[in-house]
Design an enzyme around this catalytic site. Structure first.
Site, PDB file in Angstrom:
ATOM      1  N   MET A   8      -1.599   9.336  12.709  1.00  0.00           N
ATOM      2  CA  MET A   8      -2.745   9.840  11.933  1.00  0.00           C
ATOM      3  C   MET A   8      -3.387  11.053  12.595  1.00  0.00           C
ATOM      4  SD  MET A   8      -4.300   6.101  11.017  1.00  0.00           S
ATOM      5  CE  MET A   8      -3.719   5.278  12.485  1.00  0.00           C
TER       6      MET A   8
ATOM      7  N   LYS B  81      -5.004   2.434   0.187  1.00  0.00           N
ATOM      8  CA  LYS B  81      -5.009   2.882   1.573  1.00  0.00           C
ATOM      9  C   LYS B  81      -4.581   4.330   1.710  1.00  0.00           C
ATOM     10  CE  LYS B  81      -5.384  -1.015   4.323  1.00  0.00           C
ATOM     11  NZ  LYS B  81      -5.468  -1.418   5.664  1.00  0.00           N
TER      12      LYS B  81
ATOM     13  N   ASP C  91       0.823  -1.208   0.000  1.00  0.00           N
ATOM     14  CA  ASP C  91       0.000   0.000   0.000  1.00  0.00           C
ATOM     15  C   ASP C  91       0.858   1.259   0.000  1.00  0.00           C
ATOM     16  OD1 ASP C  91       0.536   0.159   2.828  1.00  0.00           O
ATOM     17  OD2 ASP C  91      -1.059  -1.318   3.082  1.00  0.00           O
TER      18      ASP C  91
HETATM   19  C1  LIG Z   1      -2.319   3.352   9.190  1.00  0.00           C
HETATM   20  S1  LIG Z   1      -1.025   3.902  10.212  1.00  0.00           S
HETATM   21  C2  LIG Z   1       0.108   2.608   9.997  1.00  0.00           C
HETATM   22  C3  LIG Z   1       1.191   2.602  11.016  1.00  0.00           C
HETATM   23  C4  LIG Z   1       2.227   1.534  10.771  1.00  0.00           C
HETATM   24  N1  LIG Z   1       1.679   0.213  10.860  1.00  0.00           N
HETATM   25  C5  LIG Z   1       3.404   1.667  11.713  1.00  0.00           C
HETATM   26  O1  LIG Z   1       3.657   0.772  12.529  1.00  0.00           O
HETATM   27  O2  LIG Z   1       4.094   2.701  11.628  1.00  0.00           O
HETATM   28  C6  LIG Z   1      -0.360   5.199   9.262  1.00  0.00           C
HETATM   29  C7  LIG Z   1       0.211   6.316  10.106  1.00  0.00           C
HETATM   30  O3  LIG Z   1       1.502   5.988  10.574  1.00  0.00           O
HETATM   31  C8  LIG Z   1       2.282   7.155  10.694  1.00  0.00           C
HETATM   32  N2  LIG Z   1       3.484   7.017   9.844  1.00  0.00           N
HETATM   33  C9  LIG Z   1       3.834   5.952   9.136  1.00  0.00           C
HETATM   34  N3  LIG Z   1       5.021   6.145   8.507  1.00  0.00           N
HETATM   35  C10 LIG Z   1       5.414   7.399   8.853  1.00  0.00           C
HETATM   36  C11 LIG Z   1       6.555   8.192   8.527  1.00  0.00           C
HETATM   37  N4  LIG Z   1       7.516   7.746   7.718  1.00  0.00           N
HETATM   38  N5  LIG Z   1       6.632   9.436   9.050  1.00  0.00           N
HETATM   39  C12 LIG Z   1       5.669   9.909   9.860  1.00  0.00           C
HETATM   40  N6  LIG Z   1       4.584   9.200  10.195  1.00  0.00           N
HETATM   41  C13 LIG Z   1       4.441   7.949   9.711  1.00  0.00           C
HETATM   42  C14 LIG Z   1       1.421   8.303  10.234  1.00  0.00           C
HETATM   43  O4  LIG Z   1       0.812   8.858  11.375  1.00  0.00           O
HETATM   44  C15 LIG Z   1       0.424   7.601   9.363  1.00  0.00           C
HETATM   45  O5  LIG Z   1      -0.771   8.342   9.248  1.00  0.00           O
END
Ligand SMILES: C[S@@+](CC[C@H](N)C(=O)[O-])C[C@H]1O[C@@H](n2cnc3c(N)ncnc32)[C@H](O)[C@@H]1O
Length: 370
Positions: A282, A169, A147
């Site tokens: 998020m 997603k 995704d």
């Molecule tokens: C659906 S969640 C998935 C989280 C993921 N499973 C994890 O463990 O990081 C998605 C959220 O993770 C955060 N996120 C993921 N990668 C990021 C990054 N490289 N920088 C900042 N926030 C990130 C953001 O808040 C984003 O909206």
């Protein structure tokens, strides 16, 4: 005689020991440090459990020879064992099952086509943060289901000829609904394919990984889960914010700041405790509401808070302020998803520990002056 090949009658190569499998790397005495570097590279890509796999091959060698008269058939059998489900059982520490599955495969007239799903955490973005296991499985899968959060630099590391299926997603725009993704994974595996379901961060942290393997478990489809570095730890490290520095925090909470009907359904009393760091996934759209609620529920308006944009990637930006100032600091900055918010005294340490990229320039004067 170290570093003097002329005086040597033999050379000790650098060894990768996966007994009974043994790999020696030698530069013939020309560049021992280089040989060591190559060894380190090989070490990282050859799983420690390869020795156990080699032991299994040794154990069944005679039986396989007796079972398949043609060398081609034997080769085909071993390739299926060494690259498929049986090898994965060994790597997952399920040796007895691996031996039983080899017995079954030997007894079967036709090779079984049992697929498998690898639910793999791809980390927050920087490909260097992939685990060895994630990389190995990405390179062995026949199909990649990924995704938006999986960066192109990471996708580039997957097997070139693997089929790639994008399942979206985006926020508010899911290319496939969650149930459809769950179904897709199960169907692909049932066709006998090795499916790598690549997810951003860690599959079990706000990643709906549990739902995706639920269908697989219910239908008896083999799967394995590979943890990834979650956004909280990845972003905190690359922003120089030690989440539980003991002078400032005894606990750290991960919450989702997803808005529902323009409000956030969070346990504010539990969040607004002293000596605690809060990491909000998020949370960008609801940033104003979040900061306001935290202040209203008792956290000081001057408590440090940071927003990390595209953490761990070369374009990472970090905006540091306080609960009172962060929303206005971020407003009008053309922020690109994904973003993560960190609230707590530990954010203060970024002024000292920030090390990655050009993020330091985004430090708020308020924090610098404190
Ligand atoms: C659906 S969640 C998935 C989280 C993921 N499973 C994890 O463990 O990081 C998605 C959220 O993770 C955060 N996120 C993921 N990668 C990021 C990054 N490289 N920088 C900042 N926030 C990130 C953001 O808040 C984003 O909206």
């Amino acid at each position: 005689v170290v570093d003097n090949p002329k005086l040597c009658s033999f050379i000790m190569p650098a060894i990768i020991d996966r007994s009974p499998l043994m790999i020696a790397v030698s530069s013939g005495g020309a560049a021992p440090v280089f040989a060591r570097l190559v060894r380190a590279r090989l070490e990282s890509t050859i799983p420690a459990a390869y020795g156990k796999l080699a032991q299994l091959s040794e154990h069944f060698r005679a039986q396989v020879k007796a079972r398949f008269a043609q060398a081609n058939d034997r080769r085909g059998f071993w390739e299926r064992v060494l690259q498929g489900r049986i090898a994965e059982l060994i790597f997952s520490g399920r040796e007895a099952e691996a031996y039983a599955a080899t017995e079954t495969a030997l007894a079967a007239a036709e090779p079984a086509t049992v697929g498998e799903v690898y639910l793999v955490g791809a980390g927050p973005g920087d490909p260097d943060l992939l685990t060895f296991r994630a990389l190995r499985l990405m390179q062995q899968a026949d199909v990649l289901v990924y995704d938006r959060l999986v960066s192109s630099a990471i996708l580039d590391l997957a097997r070139r000829d693997a089929e790639r299926i994008y399942v979206g997603k985006e926020r508010n725009f899911h290319t496939l609904r969650q149930e459809e993704i769950n179904r897709l994974l199960a169907d692909l595996a049932k066709q006998g394919r090795r499916v790598c379901r690549l997810k951003g961060g860690d599959p079990f942290i706000f990643g709906r990984g549990g739902e995706e393997i639920d269908t697989l478990a219910a239908e008896g489809i083999p799967f394995q889960v590979v943890p990834g570095i979650t956004a909280a730890t990845g972003c905190a490290a690359y922003a120089g914010i030690p989440l539980t520095h003991r002078d400032y925090a005894q606990a750290c909470m991960f919450v989702t700041g997803h808005l529902k009907d323009n409000s956030m359904n969070l346990n504010w009393a539990a969040l607004c405790q002293p000596h605690q760091t809060i990491v909000i996934y998020m949370g960008l759209t609801g940033l104003d509401i979040l900061c306001k609620e935290l202040i209203e529920h008792g956290l000081p308006a001057v408590l440090p808070a940071a927003l990390i944009e595209q953490g761990t990637l070369p374009q990472q930006r970090v905006f540091s302020g306080t609960l009172a100032t962060l929303p206005s600091l971020v407003a009008g900055q053309d922020i690109r998803a994904p973003t993560l918010i960190i609230v707590g005294e530990v954010v203060r340490l970024r002024a000292k520990f920030g090390w990655y990229g050009a993020g330091q320039t985004a430090l708020s004067p308020i924090l610098r002056d404190r």
